[in-house]
Design a protein around this motif. Sequence first.
Motif, mmCIF file in Angstrom:
data_model
loop_
_atom_site.group_PDB
_atom_site.id
_atom_site.type_symbol
_atom_site.label_atom_id
_atom_site.label_comp_id
_atom_site.label_asym_id
_atom_site.label_seq_id
_atom_site.Cartn_x
_atom_site.Cartn_y
_atom_site.Cartn_z
ATOM 1 N N ARG A 30 0.827 -1.206 0.000
ATOM 2 C CA ARG A 30 0.000 0.000 0.000
ATOM 3 C C ARG A 30 0.860 1.255 0.000
ATOM 4 N NH1 ARG A 30 -0.265 1.250 5.715
ATOM 5 N NH2 ARG A 30 0.245 -0.599 6.964
ATOM 6 N N GLN A 31 0.291 2.304 -0.542
ATOM 7 C CA GLN A 31 0.961 3.600 -0.619
ATOM 8 C C GLN A 31 0.919 4.298 0.745
ATOM 9 O OE1 GLN A 31 2.582 4.357 -3.221
ATOM 10 N NE2 GLN A 31 1.537 3.681 -5.091
ATOM 11 N N PRO A 32 1.855 5.201 0.996
ATOM 12 C CA PRO A 32 1.919 5.847 2.321
ATOM 13 C C PRO A 32 0.729 6.749 2.628
ATOM 14 C CG PRO A 32 3.520 6.820 0.800
ATOM 15 C CD PRO A 32 2.993 5.603 0.132
ATOM 16 N N TRP A 33 0.004 7.179 1.594
ATOM 17 C CA TRP A 33 -1.126 8.091 1.837
ATOM 18 C C TRP A 33 -2.440 7.344 2.107
ATOM 19 C CZ3 TRP A 33 1.573 8.303 -2.915
ATOM 20 C CH2 TRP A 33 0.991 7.586 -3.962
ATOM 21 N N LEU A 34 -2.419 6.031 1.995
ATOM 22 C CA LEU A 34 -3.634 5.257 2.233
ATOM 23 C C LEU A 34 -3.791 4.989 3.725
ATOM 24 C CD1 LEU A 34 -6.035 3.752 0.938
ATOM 25 C CD2 LEU A 34 -4.589 1.710 0.872
ATOM 26 N N LYS A 35 -4.971 5.271 4.257
ATOM 27 C CA LYS A 35 -5.225 5.147 5.692
ATOM 28 C C LYS A 35 -6.273 4.066 5.974
ATOM 29 C CE LYS A 35 -5.662 9.231 7.687
ATOM 30 N NZ LYS A 35 -6.164 10.626 7.877
ATOM 31 N N ASN A 36 -6.163 3.448 7.132
ATOM 32 C CA ASN A 36 -7.124 2.456 7.642
ATOM 33 C C ASN A 36 -7.078 1.118 6.907
ATOM 34 O OD1 ASN A 36 -8.004 4.601 9.232
ATOM 35 N ND2 ASN A 36 -9.735 5.068 7.911
ATOM 36 N N TYR A 37 -6.021 0.880 6.145
ATOM 37 C CA TYR A 37 -5.973 -0.367 5.380
ATOM 38 C C TYR A 37 -5.750 -1.566 6.301
ATOM 39 C CZ TYR A 37 -4.637 -3.943 2.019
ATOM 40 O OH TYR A 37 -4.579 -5.102 1.281
ATOM 41 N N LYS A 38 -6.641 -2.548 6.184
ATOM 42 C CA LYS A 38 -6.494 -3.827 6.895
ATOM 43 C C LYS A 38 -7.219 -4.868 6.054
ATOM 44 C CE LYS A 38 -7.190 -6.003 11.456
ATOM 45 N NZ LYS A 38 -5.788 -6.195 11.838
ATOM 46 N N ARG A 39 -6.488 -5.813 5.531
ATOM 47 C CA ARG A 39 -7.097 -6.826 4.672
ATOM 48 C C ARG A 39 -8.038 -7.701 5.492
ATOM 49 N NH1 ARG A 39 -4.744 -9.654 0.195
ATOM 50 N NH2 ARG A 39 -6.349 -10.980 -0.747
ATOM 51 N N HIS A 40 -9.250 -7.912 4.971
ATOM 52 C CA HIS A 40 -10.198 -8.761 5.670
ATOM 53 C C HIS A 40 -10.138 -10.174 5.094
ATOM 54 C CE1 HIS A 40 -13.962 -10.348 7.298
ATOM 55 N NE2 HIS A 40 -13.821 -9.432 8.229
ATOM 56 N N VAL B 24 -12.400 -12.399 4.663
ATOM 57 C CA VAL B 24 -13.575 -12.894 3.947
ATOM 58 C C VAL B 24 -14.114 -11.883 2.939
ATOM 59 C CG1 VAL B 24 -15.906 -13.825 4.172
ATOM 60 C CG2 VAL B 24 -14.176 -14.338 5.910
ATOM 61 N N GLU B 25 -14.298 -10.655 3.369
ATOM 62 C CA GLU B 25 -14.907 -9.675 2.473
ATOM 63 C C GLU B 25 -13.978 -9.394 1.287
ATOM 64 O OE1 GLU B 25 -16.070 -6.400 5.034
ATOM 65 O OE2 GLU B 25 -18.087 -7.252 5.141
ATOM 66 N N PHE B 26 -14.576 -9.104 0.148
ATOM 67 C CA PHE B 26 -13.808 -8.961 -1.083
ATOM 68 C C PHE B 26 -13.051 -7.645 -1.152
ATOM 69 C CE2 PHE B 26 -17.521 -11.641 -1.948
ATOM 70 C CZ PHE B 26 -16.883 -12.795 -2.395
ATOM 71 N N THR B 27 -13.635 -6.585 -0.610
ATOM 72 C CA THR B 27 -12.993 -5.270 -0.640
ATOM 73 C C THR B 27 -13.126 -4.613 0.727
ATOM 74 O OG1 THR B 27 -14.998 -4.037 -1.252
ATOM 75 C CG2 THR B 27 -13.707 -4.996 -3.063
ATOM 76 N N ASN B 28 -12.326 -3.567 0.935
ATOM 77 C CA ASN B 28 -12.451 -2.767 2.168
ATOM 78 C C ASN B 28 -12.626 -1.296 1.821
ATOM 79 O OD1 ASN B 28 -9.901 -2.344 1.150
ATOM 80 N ND2 ASN B 28 -8.806 -3.161 2.921
ATOM 81 N N TRP B 29 -13.149 -1.019 0.639
ATOM 82 C CA TRP B 29 -13.192 0.349 0.124
ATOM 83 C C TRP B 29 -13.957 1.301 1.037
ATOM 84 C CZ3 TRP B 29 -14.954 -1.537 -5.390
ATOM 85 C CH2 TRP B 29 -13.878 -2.216 -5.990
ATOM 86 N N ARG B 30 -15.038 0.840 1.655
ATOM 87 C CA ARG B 30 -15.859 1.763 2.451
ATOM 88 C C ARG B 30 -15.162 2.219 3.726
ATOM 89 N NH1 ARG B 30 -17.630 -3.204 2.198
ATOM 90 N NH2 ARG B 30 -18.082 -4.468 4.030
ATOM 91 N N TYR B 31 -14.110 1.504 4.154
ATOM 92 C CA TYR B 31 -13.409 1.865 5.385
ATOM 93 C C TYR B 31 -12.136 2.669 5.121
ATOM 94 C CZ TYR B 31 -16.342 -1.983 7.042
ATOM 95 O OH TYR B 31 -17.397 -2.804 7.331
ATOM 96 N N LEU B 32 -11.692 2.712 3.889
ATOM 97 C CA LEU B 32 -10.405 3.334 3.586
ATOM 98 C C LEU B 32 -10.521 4.848 3.507
ATOM 99 C CD1 LEU B 32 -9.002 0.839 0.922
ATOM 100 C CD2 LEU B 32 -8.668 0.866 3.406
ATOM 101 N N ASP B 33 -9.400 5.505 3.768
ATOM 102 C CA ASP B 33 -9.346 6.966 3.713
ATOM 103 C C ASP B 33 -8.064 7.368 2.993
ATOM 104 O OD1 ASP B 33 -10.060 9.571 4.074
ATOM 105 O OD2 ASP B 33 -9.933 9.558 6.266
ATOM 106 N N ILE B 34 -8.051 8.581 2.499
ATOM 107 C CA ILE B 34 -6.922 9.094 1.731
ATOM 108 C C ILE B 34 -6.392 10.369 2.375
ATOM 109 C CG2 ILE B 34 -6.173 10.038 -0.490
ATOM 110 C CD1 ILE B 34 -6.735 7.095 -0.658
#
Length: 572
Positions: free
Chosen positions: A537-547, A549-559
């Motif tokens: 992940r890039q340094p500007w991506l916030k809240n990244y944590k791979r789940h 089961v779920e396919f994406t985590n887009w709704r939790y991510l911040d920039i």
Amino acid sequence: MKTLRIFTVALALACAQMGQGAAAPKVLHALLSTGETGLDPAVASDLASLSLLENLFDPMLRYDYLARPVKLQANTLVAMPTVDAAGTMWTFRLKQGMAFAPDAAFGGQRREVTAQDYVYSLQRLYDPALKSPWLFLFEGKLLGDEAWREHFSYGTAIPGLRAVDRYTLRIRLKEPDPSLLFYLALPATGAVAREAAERYGSQLGNHPVGSGPFVMGEWKRSDRITLQANRSYHLPLPLVDRVDVKIMEEYQSRVLGYLNGEFDYIEQVPESMRDLVLDPASATPVLKPGLARRGMVLDPFPVLQTYYMWMNMTDPVIGGYTKEKIALRRAIALGYNSAEDIALLKKGLALPAQSPLPPNVLGYDPSYRSPISYNLTMARALLERYGYRTGADGFRTLPDGRPLVLRMHSEPSMVGRLRDELWRKNLNALGLRVEFITDKKTEIIKASRLGKVMMFETNWVADFPDGDNFYQLLYGPNAGRANYARFDLPAYNERYERARRLADGPERQKLYGEMAQLIHAYNPWVLLTHPISADIRQPWLKNYKRHPVEFTNWRYLDIDVTARERAARMTR
């Protein structure tokens, strides 16, 4: 309802932005590795479509983003559902005031989500016109659902699925199903509005109308998709204003695009591209020093995923249950060089698959070992014993003397070509001739469901973290759906039916062991690997944590928009 910890962060950020005036829009740049087939929750089963659907449609339950081990929580419900003492009657109470995205199907009116919408959405899985690959989750389990199987009609009510009132849903089962709540967290069970389904008919997959955290924006099929934040969503999510999704099938293009800052993260860096990002001098996976200096972060992640090569049990060359057909498939399994695959192609980021179940899935037995392992001597002896003789050209014939040609489908990518060469080497070492047919994965899957593919290497990512989700892939009645091998063995089917009625425990574990032994005895699959994903992940991506089961985590991510702009200036 107990809220996620991240919601507090979301509210704090929102308040800060309001105090500072309008901020620059936050855009998440994401990618999908294959094109979507269509965005109808009842129909779609490919990874790309499911990744989009879980952001557009809202199931009653979702997984807690931060909890490990994984844990379900209420989503569109006011609280987790309740169940009676018998474990067969479940009651679900919806939040009031949730709405579908605006659409012409609603005649300009705001359309609230109700319990009847979930009844209708589950009914759609039974609709024979849709041929839903998700029907197996509920078929034969809901009280009275034989009425839908015998003569389906949306107007036919059954006691197993009822809207008690506008906001209360009741599900009654014929017997307890330990996995029911997992099913109700899948995109396939997200709320669909009947007005939208009836307006668009067979084209509903091209007009997704959901109530999820995002709504569809620009959509250029299998190329570029824009999801806009649903600002009337019932939770303080998403945190970004937009997600720009690029479909990028070529592995090299994905990695180079990420390194150029075009994507905010990349999951599961392909095996063939790992030399671009991982330090070859390190005994363990670490980023190259130059990338680490740029602030990038490597997150190794054990994926709930199994790679396998399936063989069509109805194919006249490789299928069947007679001894000579079993011998051919077993020889192919014995000829697979797992150690070479993991070392050279997976770059060490994989585990050899002993059974269909990856680690961390309920039912996984860490002590189980497959009786099938790389053994060329035994494989050749089997082929000889059952009449697969070597001809003048050095390749084996069928027992009746006719030419034996294996035809394996593959994807037209760099990794696909590397996989082809591995299989060619393994099979040629046994004297088996193989031809490769390249096509897009979506087309291969369509042909597979019709029984027109002989062999194909694919993978399964857990829809829910339970062994049932993997063992159902070889259940006879699922042939033509998730059971691409079209395996239909009464001994396996009987054990699967018993196991799916049991919660995780010793009795089910015993049945799983017996089912694994049957897979190894008949070899509809060659079990390959469980990958360990190299996520960056890039340094500007916030809240990244791979789940898991779920396919994406887009709704939790911040920039961090400022950090991204700063990095962009430095690379110009």
